[in-house]
Each structure stands twice: as C-alpha cells, then as structure tokens.
Motif scaffolding. Structure first.
Motif, short mmCIF file in Angstrom:
data_model
loop_
_atom_site.label_atom_id
_atom_site.label_comp_id
_atom_site.label_asym_id
_atom_site.label_seq_id
_atom_site.Cartn_x
_atom_site.Cartn_y
_atom_site.Cartn_z
N PHE A 67 32.06 26.84 26.05
CA PHE A 67 32.57 28.06 25.44
C PHE A 67 32.07 29.27 26.21
O PHE A 67 30.91 29.31 26.65
N ILE A 68 32.93 30.27 26.35
CA ILE A 68 32.55 31.54 26.97
C ILE A 68 32.92 32.66 26.01
O ILE A 68 34.08 32.77 25.59
N TYR A 69 31.95 33.46 25.62
CA TYR A 69 32.13 34.54 24.65
C TYR A 69 31.93 35.88 25.38
O TYR A 69 31.08 35.98 26.25
N SER B 233 29.19 38.30 29.48
CA SER B 233 29.65 37.14 28.72
C SER B 233 28.48 36.23 28.39
O SER B 233 27.41 36.29 29.02
N GLU C 131 29.68 40.12 34.05
CA GLU C 131 30.84 39.81 33.22
C GLU C 131 30.59 40.08 31.74
O GLU C 131 31.52 40.01 30.94
N ARG D 9 32.37 20.30 25.33
CA ARG D 9 33.07 21.57 25.41
C ARG D 9 32.21 22.60 26.14
O ARG D 9 30.99 22.51 26.17
N SER E 154 35.35 36.06 25.29
CA SER E 154 36.69 35.53 25.46
C SER E 154 36.88 34.32 24.57
O SER E 154 35.91 33.76 24.03
N THR E 155 38.09 33.90 24.38
CA THR E 155 38.38 32.72 23.56
C THR E 155 38.54 31.47 24.42
O THR E 155 39.11 30.48 23.99
N LYS E 156 38.01 31.53 25.62
CA LYS E 156 38.18 30.42 26.56
C LYS E 156 37.34 29.22 26.14
O LYS E 156 36.14 29.33 25.92
N VAL E 157 37.98 28.08 26.04
CA VAL E 157 37.31 26.81 25.73
C VAL E 157 37.70 25.80 26.79
O VAL E 157 38.89 25.58 27.06
N ILE E 158 36.70 25.18 27.40
CA ILE E 158 36.94 24.20 28.45
C ILE E 158 36.56 22.82 27.92
O ILE E 158 35.44 22.61 27.46
N ASN E 159 37.51 21.88 27.96
CA ASN E 159 37.20 20.48 27.65
C ASN E 159 36.66 19.82 28.91
O ASN E 159 37.40 19.67 29.89
#
Length: 357
Positions: A241-243, A270, A268, A239, A245-250
């Motif tokens: 994760f970018i905080y 982030s 950004e 995974r 934001s709630t973006k999660v990349i598989n």
C-alpha cells in the motif's frame, strides 16, 4: 510351479506399491521444500549497516476448541511440523538480525483457559525458539487477545500476551532502527522516546493494515511516529500500500522489490505499508509465505519466501491411498475370481481327454 509364479508376482506387486509409497512420502516431506527454496531470491548486503528482517504473519497455532474431531490431534501435529520446517529453512536462508511476528500467533489465544494458553505458548516456542536468534518483535492479533468485529478485549488477555511474548522485545536496534508497535484493535501505539525519534529509521509493526483504514488512528500515527515503513498482516494476502494515493499492489512474484524510503517520504510525501501473507497452510490460501526484508541506510529490499501448499500434498496421500486400495481389490479379483478358475479347469479337462497312443 504355477503357484510359485503367483506368489512371486504378488510379492513383486506389493514391493512396487511400497516403493512408490516411500517415494511419494520422500517427495512430499523433503524434496518439495528444496524445490520451493530454489525459487527464493537472495538479497546481498552491500553495506556494513545492513539489517535483515524475517517477517512472520498469522501462524495461528491450532487450538483444542474449534476442532474436536477425531483427527484434530493429527491436524495440530502436521500444522506445527509444517510451521517448524518452513521456519527452519527460512532461518537458514536469511540469517536474520531480527525476527518480527505480525500477530495472530495463536488461533484460540483470545478464548483459551490459563492451562490451554500455557500449552499453546509452549508449542509456539518449540516451533519458533532458536537460541541463535533472540532479537525479536511481537505484536498481538485479534486471535491472540480478541477485538475482531468489535469483540471485547479483556485486560487479562492483553497482560498474558505481553508477559509471554513481549517482555523481551526489541525497541531500538544498533542506534539506527526503531520499532513501534501499533494496535489497531485498541487504537493505540507505543512511543516511549518521542524526543529521539527523528534520529532513527522508524518501522511500524501492526497486525491489521493501517494505511487503507484512515481515521484518527492513522492521523495520530503519521503525526506522532511519522514511520518510514509499516509491516502488517491479518488478511493472509501479499499487498503493498502507498498512502495517500489509493495504489494497491498485489505482490506474488518471485522477485525483489526495492524502495528508497527517504525519497518516498521527503520527495513524494508518501507512506509505505507492506502486508505479509500468512505462513500457515491452515488458512486455506493457495499462496503461503514469509517476508524477507533488508534495510541498508534508507534503502529497503523486500521479497517473499514462498512455501509449498501443504493441502495439495495431503490430497496426494488421499488419492494415492484410494488408488492403492482400488488396485489391491482389482488385483485380488484378477487372481482369484471364479471365471479364471473355471477357465483353468476347462483347459485341464481338455488336456486330460486327449487320447493316448
């Protein structure tokens, strides 16, 4: 002559089965690892300050307590051999400056007796020790010291993990990188030289993921450490994760991801966390791999070194064994069953009754 032909046929069939069995073993134990490596993506260093990291999550060296079946010694041997073989190939491919272990090094470290723990550590070192790659970072996982689902974490478990694995760990590397060990189970992290943190590229290493949890620990990490990148494991998945934001990349592709850590933080605002999948086929995941990261200044390149699924290879041995047994039984029935003997006897009688002139 007929009996000689039968013997030769039997030998030919047996040799065929032996040859196919050897080919299967050669494929499963050697060729399949070369095939997996052919999909790995190299990351070339462009600058002199390039730093290569090999990231290993959740090897979970099997213990003696959870599995007491008759085949458990074979399971431990095969698991250790698989981890050693995949690590050796990954080491040769990446030639890392630093090896980072992201927790759950042992499967039963939190419940092991002193003698069992010593044996597990010896097995771990046989798998992962290499005199040419001594710069390492270790963080404990819940299977190493406890803490999963609120389990009690004893001081003795913490001390023996620190003594065996963390006593020679890296903190600073080349006056550029700084590693911070974060323990989510204890809600704690290391920060012994906070006055000079700003001069380093700050890397957080944790067993459990951090950016999706929130809470006071994450706020303290952001405030005190302000990491450029966090590496974690625990979920046995890949995974990104970018905080905040709630973006999660598989991330399961055979590709290289590139990140500008400085722009991500300063422009950004982030934070980036990369979760590394398990490297052990015993975790039951279909995708097994090791992480490979390259840092040049504040540019991060990251890819995964996917490994063959050992369970599938073991199943081929089972299926092949069943096929050989069934084939052997059918072959014996075809060559020795009564109806064939009766047929040959009838043919002989017919020939013998032909009148002679």
């Amino acid at each position: 002559m007929a009996s000689l032909r039968v013997v030769n046929r039997n030998r030919l069939v047996c040799r065929g089965f032996v040859a196919l069995t050897l080919l299967l073993v050669f494929f499963n134990e050697f060729i399949v690892y070369y095939m997996a490596q052919s999909s790995w993506q190299p990351i070339d260093c462009k600058l002199d300050n390039c730093t290569r990291l090999l990231l290993i999550a959740d090897p979970q060296i099997l213990g003696n307590s959870y599995d007491r079946s008759s085949h458990s010694p074979l399971a431990r041997y095969d698991s250790d051999r698989y981890l050693a073989k995949t690590f050796e190939r990954a080491l040769a491919f990446t030639q890392p400056h630093i090896i980072v272990f992201l927790g759950d090094l042992l499967d039963e470290g939190n419940i092991a007796t002193a003698q069992e723990y010593k044996q597990y550590v010896q097995r771990f070192r046989r798998i992962y020790q290499n005199k040419n790659y001594k710069k390492r970072v270790h963080v404990p996982g819940d299977n190493d010291i406890g803490g999963e689902n609120g389990d009690y974490i004893s001081n003795s478990n913490q001390r023996r993990f620190e003594n065996e694995f963390m006593s020679e760990d890296l903190f600073d590397y080349d006056n550029r990188l700084r590693f911070f060990k974060i323990n989510r189970m204890l809600l704690d992290f290391s920060n012994p030289d906070r006055d000079n943190n700003a001069d380093r590229l700050r890397i957080g290493v944790s067993h459990a993921p951090l950016l999706i949890g929130g809470g006071p620990l994450l706020r303290a990490i952001i405030s005190d450490l302000d990491p450029h990148i966090i590496f974690s494991g625990h979920w046995h998945e890949s995974r990104i994760f970018i905080y905040p934001s709630t973006k999660v990349i598989n991330f399961y592709e055979n590709s290289v991801r590139h990140f500008d850590l400085k722009a991500l933080k300063e422009q950004e605002h982030s934070y980036l966390e990369i979760m590394v999948p398990t490297c052990s086929y015993r975790m039951g995941k279909s995708k097994i791999g090791l992480g490979y990261a390259v840092l040049e200044n504040y540019n991060l390149s990251y890819t995964l070194l996917w490994q063959p699924n050992r369970f599938i290879l073991l199943f081929t041995y089972v299926f092949w064994g069943l096929f050989v047994v069934c084939g052997f039984v059918v072959f014996k029935m075809m060559t020795r069953c009564p109806f064939r003997v009766a047929k040959r006897q009838t043919l002989y009688n017919r020939v013998s009754t032909i009148p002679q002139f």
